[in-house]
Design a protein around this motif. Sequence first.
Motif, short mmCIF file in Angstrom:
data_model
loop_
_atom_site.label_atom_id
_atom_site.label_comp_id
_atom_site.label_asym_id
_atom_site.label_seq_id
_atom_site.Cartn_x
_atom_site.Cartn_y
_atom_site.Cartn_z
N ASN A 127 1.13 -1.09 0.09
CA ASN A 127 0.08 0.03 0.11
C ASN A 127 0.97 0.99 0.23
O ASN A 127 1.94 1.27 0.64
CB ASN A 127 -1.06 -0.18 0.98
N SER A 128 0.26 2.36 -1.02
CA SER A 128 1.57 3.13 -0.97
C SER A 128 0.44 4.66 -0.98
O SER A 128 -1.16 4.54 -1.36
CB SER A 128 1.92 3.24 -1.99
N ARG A 129 0.70 5.72 -0.68
CA ARG A 129 -0.12 6.98 -0.32
C ARG A 129 1.20 7.78 -1.23
O ARG A 129 1.83 8.02 -0.96
CB ARG A 129 -0.31 7.29 0.37
N ALA A 130 0.07 9.12 -1.87
CA ALA A 130 1.23 9.80 -2.93
C ALA A 130 -0.40 11.20 -2.80
O ALA A 130 -1.59 10.93 -2.98
CB ALA A 130 0.82 9.57 -4.47
N PHE A 131 0.25 13.02 -1.82
CA PHE A 131 -0.44 13.52 -2.32
C PHE A 131 -0.05 14.30 -3.45
O PHE A 131 1.02 14.39 -3.01
CB PHE A 131 -0.26 14.30 -0.36
N ILE A 132 -0.15 14.79 -3.74
CA ILE A 132 0.15 15.07 -4.97
C ILE A 132 -1.33 17.13 -4.65
O ILE A 132 -2.51 17.59 -4.88
CB ILE A 132 -0.34 15.04 -6.28
N CYS A 133 0.08 18.48 -5.11
CA CYS A 133 -1.00 20.18 -5.22
C CYS A 133 -0.28 20.64 -5.62
O CYS A 133 1.72 21.04 -5.99
CB CYS A 133 -0.32 19.97 -3.82
N VAL A 134 -0.98 21.22 -5.93
CA VAL A 134 -0.28 23.03 -7.01
C VAL A 134 -1.64 24.18 -6.77
O VAL A 134 -2.75 23.80 -5.93
CB VAL A 134 -0.44 22.88 -8.29
N GLY A 135 -0.50 25.45 -6.59
CA GLY A 135 -1.17 26.43 -6.17
C GLY A 135 -3.04 26.66 -7.00
O GLY A 135 -2.45 26.55 -8.56
N LYS A 153 -6.58 2.26 -11.97
CA LYS A 153 -6.77 1.31 -10.87
C LYS A 153 -6.07 0.77 -10.12
O LYS A 153 -6.55 -0.05 -9.73
CB LYS A 153 -7.83 0.55 -12.03
N SER A 154 -5.30 0.86 -9.31
CA SER A 154 -4.40 0.31 -8.29
C SER A 154 -5.18 0.15 -7.58
O SER A 154 -5.70 1.25 -6.58
CB SER A 154 -3.13 1.51 -8.65
N GLN A 155 -5.04 -0.64 -6.86
CA GLN A 155 -5.87 -0.88 -5.78
C GLN A 155 -4.80 -1.35 -4.32
O GLN A 155 -4.72 -1.32 -3.54
CB GLN A 155 -6.04 -2.70 -5.93
N THR A 156 -3.44 -1.03 -4.20
CA THR A 156 -2.51 -0.04 -3.81
C THR A 156 -1.90 0.79 -3.54
O THR A 156 -1.14 1.24 -2.73
CB THR A 156 -1.68 -1.12 -3.77
N LEU A 157 -2.13 2.00 -4.75
CA LEU A 157 -2.00 3.02 -4.21
C LEU A 157 -3.01 3.52 -4.33
O LEU A 157 -4.70 4.49 -4.47
CB LEU A 157 -1.29 3.40 -5.66
N GLN A 158 -2.99 4.79 -3.12
CA GLN A 158 -4.14 5.88 -2.90
C GLN A 158 -3.66 7.27 -2.92
O GLN A 158 -2.34 7.36 -2.66
CB GLN A 158 -4.53 5.61 -1.21
N THR A 159 -4.21 8.37 -3.62
CA THR A 159 -4.39 9.43 -4.31
C THR A 159 -4.95 10.47 -3.65
O THR A 159 -5.66 9.70 -3.23
CB THR A 159 -3.79 9.46 -5.69
N LYS A 160 -4.13 11.71 -2.91
CA LYS A 160 -5.00 12.58 -2.53
C LYS A 160 -4.38 13.54 -3.87
O LYS A 160 -2.97 14.26 -3.45
CB LYS A 160 -4.51 13.43 -1.42
N VAL A 161 -4.97 14.23 -4.26
CA VAL A 161 -4.98 16.44 -5.04
C VAL A 161 -5.62 16.71 -4.64
O VAL A 161 -6.84 16.99 -4.32
CB VAL A 161 -5.13 16.14 -6.80
N TRP A 162 -4.59 18.11 -4.20
CA TRP A 162 -5.48 19.49 -3.23
C TRP A 162 -5.39 20.46 -4.53
O TRP A 162 -3.60 20.81 -4.53
CB TRP A 162 -4.75 19.12 -2.05
#
Length: 87
Positions: A13-21, A48-57
Amino acid sequence: MTSKTTSTVPSQNSRAFICVGGLETSARGAQEMVGELQAFTSQIRARKSQTLQTKVWIAPDETHHSVFPAAFMRGFRWLFPESPECL
């Protein structure tokens, strides 16, 4: 963005937070970061990865230079939700 992608998927399981202004747009004289982020995250989510959770802001009212403090803290809180409330 490149059209080549790898076929590997994280095995854990992996998590990625990605953000821009929100002000990082060509309409405001900046590089089009908002549109590029949206295209990039669409490509990630299409896998559709079952192991990667992303959050975009997309941080409202932030530029390339001002987004870092808010993005850092929001990302930190999302990546480590069990951290003390003082963060």
